[in-house]
Design an enzyme around this catalytic site. Sequence first.
Site, PDB file in Angstrom:
ATOM      1  N   ASP A  41       0.809  -1.210   0.000  1.00  0.00           N
ATOM      2  CA  ASP A  41       0.000   0.000   0.000  1.00  0.00           C
ATOM      3  C   ASP A  41       0.850   1.271   0.000  1.00  0.00           C
ATOM      4  OD1 ASP A  41      -2.947   1.167   0.887  1.00  0.00           O
ATOM      5  OD2 ASP A  41      -1.305   2.263   1.828  1.00  0.00           O
ATOM      6  N   THR A  62      -5.211   2.442  -0.111  1.00  0.00           N
ATOM      7  CA  THR A  62      -5.181   1.735  -1.394  1.00  0.00           C
ATOM      8  C   THR A  62      -5.614   0.288  -1.221  1.00  0.00           C
ATOM      9  OG1 THR A  62      -3.361   3.167  -2.091  1.00  0.00           O
ATOM     10  CG2 THR A  62      -3.760   1.190  -3.394  1.00  0.00           C
ATOM     11  N   ASP A  63      -5.157  -0.356  -0.153  1.00  0.00           N
ATOM     12  CA  ASP A  63      -5.602  -1.726   0.137  1.00  0.00           C
ATOM     13  C   ASP A  63      -7.109  -1.775   0.351  1.00  0.00           C
ATOM     14  OD1 ASP A  63      -3.256  -3.177  -0.048  1.00  0.00           O
ATOM     15  OD2 ASP A  63      -2.749  -2.974   2.062  1.00  0.00           O
ATOM     16  N   ILE A  64      -7.630  -0.843   1.123  1.00  0.00           N
ATOM     17  CA  ILE A  64      -9.058  -0.847   1.432  1.00  0.00           C
ATOM     18  C   ILE A  64      -9.887  -0.599   0.183  1.00  0.00           C
ATOM     19  CG2 ILE A  64     -10.860   0.423   2.678  1.00  0.00           C
ATOM     20  CD1 ILE A  64      -8.780   0.762   4.949  1.00  0.00           C
TER      21      ILE A  64
END
Length: 407
Positions: free
Chosen positions: A147, A179-181
């Site tokens: 991320d 970004t991961d979420i």
Amino acid sequence: MPGALSHIRVLDLSRVLAGPWCGQILGDLGAEVIKVERPATGDDTRHWGPPYLKGQQGENTSEAAYYLSANRNKQSLTLDFTQSEGQRIVRELVAECDVLLENFKVGGLAAYGLDYESLKAINPRLIYCSITGFGSDGPYAQRAGYDFMIQGLGGLMSLTGRAEDEAGAGPVKVGVALTDILTGLYATVGVLAALNHREQNGVGQHVELALLDVQIACLANQAMNYLTTGVAPKRMGNAHPNIVPYQDFPTADGDIILTIGNDGQFRKFAEVAGHPEWADDPRFACNKARVAHRQELVPMIRQVTVFRTTAEWVAALEQAGVPCGPINDVAQVFADPHVQARGLRVEMPHPLAGSVPQVASPIRLSESPVEYRKAPPLLGEHSEALLKRLLGFDAEQVAALRSAKVI
């Protein structure tokens, strides 16, 4: 009342955040989610502490807070699929599942015969969702993606932080792994679309998400600002590139955020601020003019906002219909009466701590509401029960698998 996805079973081979976030959303919506983890160690985030969940006597448990944020409504199955017997079990589970989630490097599962083409032959209706850093093609395909790295590479950090001419200038990452979420959210949308396609056509498909693709897609108006002008946007602190005033301002005891989205709201703000003439000044009368003259207007507003407290400004501006708010820390967020009224903190029973706090799902469905059925599982908590229920293993077979360290 059954959840919207109570007829769906998910095999979640992912770890850390993007994939597990998708799996948790699907679980919240009613799906049965089986989290496959490495024996002995499990998901990396189980060890990303402190902080850890506190036990009933105030002691640290084995459960890291990070892991607890993305793994409720799942069952944990420990399984070493680097062994042939582990691979066989994954294939047998795939035959019983609707969705598979994975976030291994490109081609990482092919070595074990667990790639999409191999598993599609077993279950043509399978929705196989792959999450990688950079996608399955292109010059960066083989790179690992994280991320923080993607926030920098994908342009977000070039937009986040104080402007170059301000003290403390420089790129800053967002305070959560956004970004991961976002990738987990897009993955959920992709899985749901593929499930709907399967309902109509009877076949599964491969869903692919890349962190970099998602980050660039979520540049939104800033990307379009560049694409339409050829000029790369710069860091502006908390200011907005297209709207003024739309940022933080100092008050007598802290700060306030003004989010004034139209000229009518600006006129109301000017009246509350004691400067109704601002709304008739040609430099500030419309948003286009305010953007052009932000260097003049913003200091004028700052000179006014410092004479009242944040609470006084919020009360006066809300009464006038001007959007605004304080800058809360996380403790203040969960103490906020509206947040409490919306039930955004929930408690779930937990075998080590008695209960575990969770942040509620923001999805509200009138006919098939989100359910909080299972706390984030202990490592391997459901291994034996799952193998017996889904694959018909007996106690002797399970014991043999434990002895061989397959589970």
